[in-house]
Design an enzyme around this catalytic site. Structure first.
Site, PDB file in Angstrom:
ATOM      1  N   ARG A 171       0.869  -1.176   0.000  1.00 22.61           N
ATOM      2  CA  ARG A 171       0.000   0.000   0.000  1.00 22.61           C
ATOM      3  C   ARG A 171       0.906   1.227   0.000  1.00 22.61           C
ATOM      4  O   ARG A 171       2.035   1.174   0.495  1.00 22.61           O
ATOM      5  CB  ARG A 171      -0.894   0.011   1.238  1.00 22.61           C
ATOM      6  N   LYS A 212      -2.453  -2.602   7.791  1.00 22.68           N
ATOM      7  CA  LYS A 212      -3.609  -2.188   8.581  1.00 22.68           C
ATOM      8  C   LYS A 212      -3.658  -2.979   9.885  1.00 22.68           C
ATOM      9  O   LYS A 212      -3.347  -4.170   9.905  1.00 22.68           O
ATOM     10  CB  LYS A 212      -4.896  -2.408   7.780  1.00 22.68           C
ATOM     11  N   HIS A 234      -2.116   3.188  -6.193  1.00 19.16           N
ATOM     12  CA  HIS A 234      -2.931   1.994  -5.974  1.00 19.16           C
ATOM     13  C   HIS A 234      -3.121   1.196  -7.261  1.00 19.16           C
ATOM     14  O   HIS A 234      -3.290  -0.019  -7.221  1.00 19.16           O
ATOM     15  CB  HIS A 234      -4.287   2.383  -5.378  1.00 19.16           C
ATOM     16  N   ARG A 291      -0.457  -1.268  -7.390  1.00 20.44           N
ATOM     17  CA  ARG A 291      -0.763  -2.391  -6.491  1.00 20.44           C
ATOM     18  C   ARG A 291      -1.735  -3.352  -7.172  1.00 20.44           C
ATOM     19  O   ARG A 291      -1.548  -4.568  -7.134  1.00 20.44           O
ATOM     20  CB  ARG A 291      -1.353  -1.843  -5.193  1.00 20.44           C
ATOM     21  N   HIS A 311      -4.199  -8.861   2.742  1.00 18.17           N
ATOM     22  CA  HIS A 311      -5.654  -8.867   2.884  1.00 18.17           C
ATOM     23  C   HIS A 311      -6.055  -9.849   3.984  1.00 18.17           C
ATOM     24  O   HIS A 311      -5.625 -11.000   3.980  1.00 18.17           O
ATOM     25  CB  HIS A 311      -6.336  -9.294   1.579  1.00 18.17           C
ATOM     26  N   TYR A 371      -9.524  -9.683  -8.068  1.00 17.67           N
ATOM     27  CA  TYR A 371      -8.495  -9.752  -9.109  1.00 17.67           C
ATOM     28  C   TYR A 371      -8.662 -10.958 -10.032  1.00 17.67           C
ATOM     29  O   TYR A 371      -7.996 -11.050 -11.050  1.00 17.67           O
ATOM     30  CB  TYR A 371      -7.102  -9.786  -8.482  1.00 17.67           C
TER      31      TYR A 371
END
Length: 198
Positions: free
Chosen positions: A49, A73, A144, A147, A170, A179
């Site tokens: 990220r 995160k 992004h 990414r 994730h 994806y």
């Protein structure tokens, strides 16, 4: 009352040829160009990220093993491998460009601006836009999107969805499944090759 769910849009990606043009766009004749090349190579090689990229510290990059420690995160850490091109670009940046940009004044952040301060998300977004324009990429672009391109190109090359999930950081496989649309042609080829009634 439950709100109806809105379908997720498909992520926009660059083609491998566009990525190559973008990565070659920064001039390596000056410290900022060397830094920009290292940042772009690192982002595409690892799928970090943009915040993870901008907050990388020197000790988060193991050039001997070719891995990056990303803090994502929820302060979750993960190790992400990087290729030789990214490793070489980071090494060149650390040895030649970072000291010139003032990145030796006690700061541990890896990527710095011209005043030796950490690169911001907005600053890197401008870097990406500038080099995309010079590379002749006329579609909307952002960090992004690189990414998204990282994940898409891995899946198109045959990577397992769970591996891509781990690399992207994730928590839920459902986030990564967006994806899978890009390699439907590859799925068809695998199906035709392996199903007895194809």
């Amino acid at each position: 009352v439950d709100m109806p769910s809105t379908p997720r849009g498909l992520p926009d990606v660059l083609t491998p040829e566009e990525v190559d043009r973008l990565l070659r766009a920064p001039s390596e004749d000056n410290a900022r160009g060397v830094r920009d090349r290292a940042m772009l190579e690192t982002l595409y090689a690892t799928g970090l990220r943009v915040t993870e990229l901008c907050t990388l510290r020197l000790e988060d990059v193991d050039l001997d093993r070719g891995v990056v420690r990303a803090v994502g995160k929820g302060r979750k850490e993960r190790l992400v491998p990087m290729g030789e091109a990214a490793r070489a670009a980071i090494l060149r940046y650390i040895e030649l460009a970072r000291p010139e940009l003032g990145g030796v004044r006690g700061r541990r952040v890896l990527f710095v601006n011209g005043r030796g301060q950490p690169i911001t998300r907005q600053g890197f977004w401008k870097i990406v836009k500038r080099h995309a324009a010079s590379a002749g990429i006329d579609k909307p672009i952002s960090p992004h999107r690189l990414r998204h391109s990282f994940a898409t190109h891995l899946l198109a090359g045959g990577a397992d969805l769970r591996v891509v999930q781990a690399l992207l950081g994730h928590a839920d496989i459902g986030t990564t499944q967006i994806y899978t649309h890009v390699h439907s042609k590859r799925l068809r080829q695998i199906y035709d090759r392996h199903h007895p009634r194809a």
